[in-house]
Design a protein around this motif. Structure first.
Motif, mmCIF file in Angstrom:
data_model
loop_
_atom_site.group_PDB
_atom_site.id
_atom_site.type_symbol
_atom_site.label_atom_id
_atom_site.label_comp_id
_atom_site.label_asym_id
_atom_site.label_seq_id
_atom_site.Cartn_x
_atom_site.Cartn_y
_atom_site.Cartn_z
ATOM 1 N N LEU A 1 38.941 35.530 39.780
ATOM 2 C CA LEU A 1 38.443 35.820 38.430
ATOM 3 C C LEU A 1 38.749 34.673 37.467
ATOM 4 N N ALA A 2 39.979 34.171 37.522
ATOM 5 C CA ALA A 2 40.381 33.082 36.621
ATOM 6 C C ALA A 2 39.544 31.828 36.868
ATOM 7 N N ASN A 3 39.315 31.490 38.123
ATOM 8 C CA ASN A 3 38.548 30.287 38.448
ATOM 9 C C ASN A 3 37.072 30.439 38.119
ATOM 10 N N THR A 4 36.511 31.592 38.420
ATOM 11 C CA THR A 4 35.084 31.803 38.194
ATOM 12 C C THR A 4 34.740 31.775 36.711
ATOM 13 N N TYR A 5 35.548 32.429 35.906
ATOM 14 C CA TYR A 5 35.237 32.563 34.478
ATOM 15 C C TYR A 5 36.126 31.717 33.577
ATOM 16 N N ALA B 1 42.644 37.353 33.119
ATOM 17 C CA ALA B 1 42.248 37.761 34.474
ATOM 18 C C ALA B 1 42.881 39.098 34.835
ATOM 19 N N GLU B 2 44.139 39.303 34.446
ATOM 20 C CA GLU B 2 44.803 40.580 34.727
ATOM 21 C C GLU B 2 44.102 41.726 34.004
ATOM 22 N N VAL B 3 43.762 41.513 32.745
ATOM 23 C CA VAL B 3 43.063 42.555 31.984
ATOM 24 C C VAL B 3 41.712 42.846 32.632
ATOM 25 N N LEU B 4 40.968 41.803 32.985
ATOM 26 C CA LEU B 4 39.658 42.002 33.605
ATOM 27 C C LEU B 4 39.775 42.721 34.941
ATOM 28 N N LEU B 5 40.794 42.385 35.717
ATOM 29 C CA LEU B 5 40.983 43.067 37.005
ATOM 30 C C LEU B 5 41.174 44.560 36.795
ATOM 31 N N TRP B 6 42.006 44.947 35.817
ATOM 32 C CA TRP B 6 42.231 46.372 35.570
ATOM 33 C C TRP B 6 41.008 47.032 34.964
ATOM 34 N N SER C 1 29.585 46.234 31.696
ATOM 35 C CA SER C 1 28.972 44.992 32.185
ATOM 36 C C SER C 1 30.035 44.013 32.659
ATOM 37 N N ALA C 2 31.169 43.964 31.952
ATOM 38 C CA ALA C 2 32.286 43.107 32.383
ATOM 39 C C ALA C 2 32.794 43.570 33.742
ATOM 40 N N MET C 3 32.871 44.888 33.916
ATOM 41 C CA MET C 3 33.310 45.447 35.189
ATOM 42 C C MET C 3 32.387 45.001 36.316
ATOM 43 N N LEU C 4 31.098 45.082 36.084
ATOM 44 C CA LEU C 4 30.140 44.676 37.113
ATOM 45 C C LEU C 4 30.254 43.186 37.445
ATOM 46 N N GLN C 5 30.456 42.372 36.421
ATOM 47 C CA GLN C 5 30.622 40.932 36.655
ATOM 48 C C GLN C 5 31.877 40.663 37.498
ATOM 49 N N ALA C 6 32.951 41.364 37.168
ATOM 50 C CA ALA C 6 34.195 41.187 37.925
ATOM 51 C C ALA C 6 34.008 41.626 39.366
ATOM 52 N N LYS D 1 31.401 41.599 41.132
ATOM 53 C CA LYS D 1 30.610 40.614 41.876
ATOM 54 C C LYS D 1 31.519 39.539 42.466
ATOM 55 N N VAL D 2 32.582 39.224 41.744
ATOM 56 C CA VAL D 2 33.502 38.169 42.177
ATOM 57 C C VAL D 2 34.510 38.687 43.193
ATOM 58 N N ILE D 3 35.091 39.857 42.917
ATOM 59 C CA ILE D 3 36.184 40.348 43.775
ATOM 60 C C ILE D 3 35.739 41.381 44.789
ATOM 61 N N GLY D 4 34.504 41.831 44.705
ATOM 62 C CA GLY D 4 34.034 42.883 45.593
ATOM 63 C C GLY D 4 34.397 44.247 45.010
ATOM 64 N N SER D 5 33.937 45.283 45.616
ATOM 65 C CA SER D 5 34.125 46.636 45.069
ATOM 66 C C SER D 5 35.341 47.316 45.647
ATOM 67 N N GLU D 6 36.386 46.584 45.904
ATOM 68 C CA GLU D 6 37.615 47.144 46.473
ATOM 69 C C GLU D 6 38.230 48.020 45.457
#
Length: 128
Positions: free
Chosen positions: A61-65, A72-77, A116-121, A123-128
Motif C-alpha cells: 500500500l505504501a509503495n503503490t500510493y 498505510a496502516e489506516v488504509l489497511l484497516w 472507494s478507498a477500500m476497493l483501491q486498497a 486491488k493492491v492487497i487482495g481481498s484477504e
C-alpha cells in the motif's frame, strides 16, 4: 508434524456429511495462516490455505500510493471494514487523527469516499 491447533481442527471438522465451510486462523506476529475446509461430495473435503503477511500488505500500500507508514496502516484497516473509532483503538490514536489521515488518503487515492478507498486498497492487497 502439524501444529496441535490444526490437528484438533482437522479432527473436529472431518467429513461427516456437513455442507458447512469451516475456517481456522493461526496468527503469529504479523502473519496469519488461514485454512478453509469445504465438502466436495461423499467423504472428500477440500482444504485450502493462504498466508496473510500484514507487513507485506502495508509495504504494498505504501509503495503503490506513496503513503507514510501510518497512512498505510489506516488504509489497511479501512480496507478491512473498520470504523474510525475502531482504527483509533487499534493504532492507539485519537479518532480525529484517523479522520485526518483518511481525508488525506482519499485525496491521495483520488477517490471520494472510504468505500472507494477500500476497493483501491483491495486491488493492491487482495481481498484477504
Amino acid at each position: 508434524m502439524l501444529p496441535e491447533k490444526m490437528r484438533a481442527w482437522l479432527l473436529e471438522n472431518k467429513p461427516a456429511g456437513s455442507c458447512t465451510i469451516r475456517s481456522l486462523e493461526i496468527r503469529s506476529g504479523d502473519t496469519t495462516l488461514i485454512f478453509h475446509s469445504s465438502p466436495t461430495g461423499g467423504r472428500h473435503w477440500l482444504i485450502a490455505s493462504r498466508v496473510i503477511d500484514r507487513q507485506a500488505q502495508l509495504a504494498a500500500l505504501a509503495n503503490t500510493y506513496r503513503l507514510t507508514r501510518r497512512q498505510a496502516e489506516v488504509l489497511l484497516w479501512v480496507s478491512q471494514g473498520k470504523r474510525n473509532s475502531e482504527i483509533a483503538m487499534i493504532l492507539g490514536m485519537m479518532p480525529r487523527t484517523v479522520a485526518k489521515h483518511q481525508e488525506s488518503l482519499l485525496e491521495r487515492l483520488g477517490v471520494e469516499n472510504r468505500e472507494s478507498a477500500m476497493l483501491q486498497a483491495l486491488k493492491v492487497i487482495g481481498s484477504e
